[in-house]
Design an enzyme around this catalytic site. Structure first.
Site, mmCIF file in Angstrom:
data_model
loop_
_atom_site.group_PDB
_atom_site.id
_atom_site.type_symbol
_atom_site.label_atom_id
_atom_site.label_comp_id
_atom_site.label_asym_id
_atom_site.label_seq_id
_atom_site.Cartn_x
_atom_site.Cartn_y
_atom_site.Cartn_z
ATOM 1 N N ALA A 79 57.851 41.717 -155.852
ATOM 2 C CA ALA A 79 56.453 41.395 -155.564
ATOM 3 C C ALA A 79 56.033 41.498 -154.102
ATOM 4 O O ALA A 79 54.845 41.668 -153.824
ATOM 5 C CB ALA A 79 56.141 39.992 -156.070
ATOM 6 N N ALA A 80 56.960 41.348 -153.152
ATOM 7 C CA ALA A 80 56.549 41.352 -151.740
ATOM 8 C C ALA A 80 55.997 42.726 -151.343
ATOM 9 O O ALA A 80 56.426 43.735 -151.877
ATOM 10 C CB ALA A 80 57.737 40.985 -150.853
ATOM 11 N N PRO A 81 55.012 42.756 -150.456
ATOM 12 C CA PRO A 81 54.478 41.626 -149.693
ATOM 13 C C PRO A 81 53.449 40.771 -150.427
ATOM 14 O O PRO A 81 53.084 39.706 -149.937
ATOM 15 C CB PRO A 81 53.850 42.297 -148.479
ATOM 16 C CG PRO A 81 53.448 43.652 -148.967
ATOM 17 C CD PRO A 81 54.508 44.061 -149.952
ATOM 18 N N LYS A 84 49.902 43.223 -155.072
ATOM 19 C CA LYS A 84 49.760 43.367 -156.525
ATOM 20 C C LYS A 84 49.815 42.014 -157.227
ATOM 21 O O LYS A 84 49.187 41.823 -158.278
ATOM 22 C CB LYS A 84 50.824 44.323 -157.074
ATOM 23 C CG LYS A 84 50.647 45.767 -156.601
ATOM 24 C CD LYS A 84 51.668 46.682 -157.254
ATOM 25 C CE LYS A 84 51.492 48.135 -156.811
ATOM 26 N NZ LYS A 84 51.835 48.325 -155.375
ATOM 27 N N GLU A 102 60.966 38.173 -155.395
ATOM 28 C CA GLU A 102 61.403 39.084 -154.347
ATOM 29 C C GLU A 102 62.838 38.747 -153.983
ATOM 30 O O GLU A 102 63.176 37.579 -153.804
ATOM 31 C CB GLU A 102 60.490 38.954 -153.122
ATOM 32 C CG GLU A 102 60.920 39.741 -151.914
ATOM 33 C CD GLU A 102 61.091 41.222 -152.184
ATOM 34 O OE1 GLU A 102 62.090 41.794 -151.721
ATOM 35 O OE2 GLU A 102 60.194 41.814 -152.846
ATOM 36 N N ASP A 133 67.663 38.596 -157.443
ATOM 37 C CA ASP A 133 67.916 40.014 -157.666
ATOM 38 C C ASP A 133 67.397 40.379 -159.059
ATOM 39 O O ASP A 133 67.988 39.990 -160.065
ATOM 40 C CB ASP A 133 69.416 40.300 -157.555
ATOM 41 C CG ASP A 133 69.742 41.782 -157.707
ATOM 42 O OD1 ASP A 133 68.831 42.582 -158.020
ATOM 43 O OD2 ASP A 133 70.913 42.145 -157.520
ATOM 44 N N ASP A 151 57.047 47.165 -159.397
ATOM 45 C CA ASP A 151 56.728 48.071 -158.295
ATOM 46 C C ASP A 151 58.031 48.258 -157.530
ATOM 47 O O ASP A 151 58.351 47.495 -156.618
ATOM 48 C CB ASP A 151 55.636 47.457 -157.418
ATOM 49 C CG ASP A 151 55.193 48.390 -156.309
ATOM 50 O OD1 ASP A 151 55.382 49.612 -156.460
ATOM 51 O OD2 ASP A 151 54.683 47.902 -155.289
ATOM 52 N N CYS A 204 55.801 54.276 -154.819
ATOM 53 C CA CYS A 204 54.968 55.072 -153.909
ATOM 54 C C CYS A 204 55.727 56.320 -153.496
ATOM 55 O O CYS A 204 55.525 56.854 -152.403
ATOM 56 C CB CYS A 204 54.530 54.255 -152.700
ATOM 57 S SG CYS A 204 55.865 53.538 -151.723
#
Length: 281
Positions: A79-81, A84, A102, A133, A151, A204
């Site tokens: 989830a970081a940063p 989303k 995270e 993890d 993500d 990305c």
């Protein structure tokens, strides 16, 4: 030319250029020009929160594509940063709970700060921020979430091309290493998903090894007869769900074999983002 000589060409800045030129052909030049321009940045302000958060419109769109109807247990696995997580949190129903995870303690701290400052208390109190993890989570629990956003960590070529240090260190081995990590996370996320639930995988990255080929591997692994399975879903982003948080135009996305891609040369600088949505049978 020997195989080893061929591999040697794909190293450093020159190898990076050749590798992605072969992948994208003439379009690679327009992509590089788009990368050189200022990145897309949208202000996301949840009513009642202390601060705004700025993120790429492609990231907003990807998080908007995960269906949350009837989802009471939601997971943002990497989830970081926190951008989303904000999009998911501002969309979830009042009886839903979001686990925002995270694995890095430093990044988890930043994630917790974003949740505290960029969400109102009545939403933040329904979010659990954890440091774990994600690739091993499925060894402790299975089929416990209705909707999962993964993500995944990726090659992030847009950042590589902007940093001479990382560009000179680049090689295809980086893609292979990252893909192994992505597969561990994706297979874990799939096992954490309840039957009838939705999983949205995103990166990305530009390399297909981290995108469509990852979904193809999932297909081969879990679509075998007798082992359940899943179907690919068409995204249906509803911008009205976040109209109270951000004003912008959703970027265009292109179809790939198993998902969709937003590339900055055709989306006013947004992206790159790849995403694929599945529904577990």
């Amino acid at each position: 030319m020997s195989k080893n000589q061929n591999k040697a060409l794909y190293k450093g800045a020159q190898g990076f250029e050749q590798f992605y030129s072969e992948l994208y052909g003439q379009r690679w030049q327009s992509l590089k020009q788009a990368f050189a321009a200022p990145a897309d940045s949208i202000e996301y302000k949840v009513p009642g929160s202390q601060k705004s958060y700025f993120l790429d419109s492609a990231s907003i769109l990807a998080a908007l594509c995960l269906p949350l109807n009837n989802a009471t247990d939601i997971l943002d696995l990497c989830a970081a940063p926190g951008g989303k997580t904000l999009v998911l949190a501002s969309r979830m129903s009042k009886d839903a709970h979001l686990s925002s995870n995270e694995r890095s303690p430093q990044r988890k701290h930043r994630l917790a700060t974003v949740v505290e400052e960029c969400l109102p208390p009545q939403i933040a109190e329904r979010i659990t921020v954890s440091c774990s993890d994600g690739s091993t989570w499925c060894t402790r629990q299975t089929e416990c979430f209705d909707a999962i956003l993964l993500d995944a960590p990726c090659s992030s070529e847009r950042h590589v091309i902007a940093d001479p240090k990382y560009l000179n260190q680049w090689s295809p081995a980086r893609i292979k290493t990252v893909a192994m990590e992505q597969w561990a996370l994706l297979s874990s996320a799939y096992r954490l998903l309840r039957s009838g639930g939705y999983l949205l995988y995103s990166t990305c990255a530009l390399a297909p090894q981290e995108n469509d080929q990852m979904m193809e591997r999932l297909l081969k692994k879990f679509q075998k007869e007798g082992s359940g399975g899943f179907v690919f879903e068409n995204p249906e982003p509803d911008q009205t769900q976040i109209a109270h948080c951000a004003k912008f135009t959703l970027p265009a996305y292109e179809k790939t074999q198993y998902g969709y891609q937003i590339l900055p040369d055709t989306s006013n600088g947004a992206g790159p983002i790849y995403f694929s949505l599945i529904k577990k049978s």
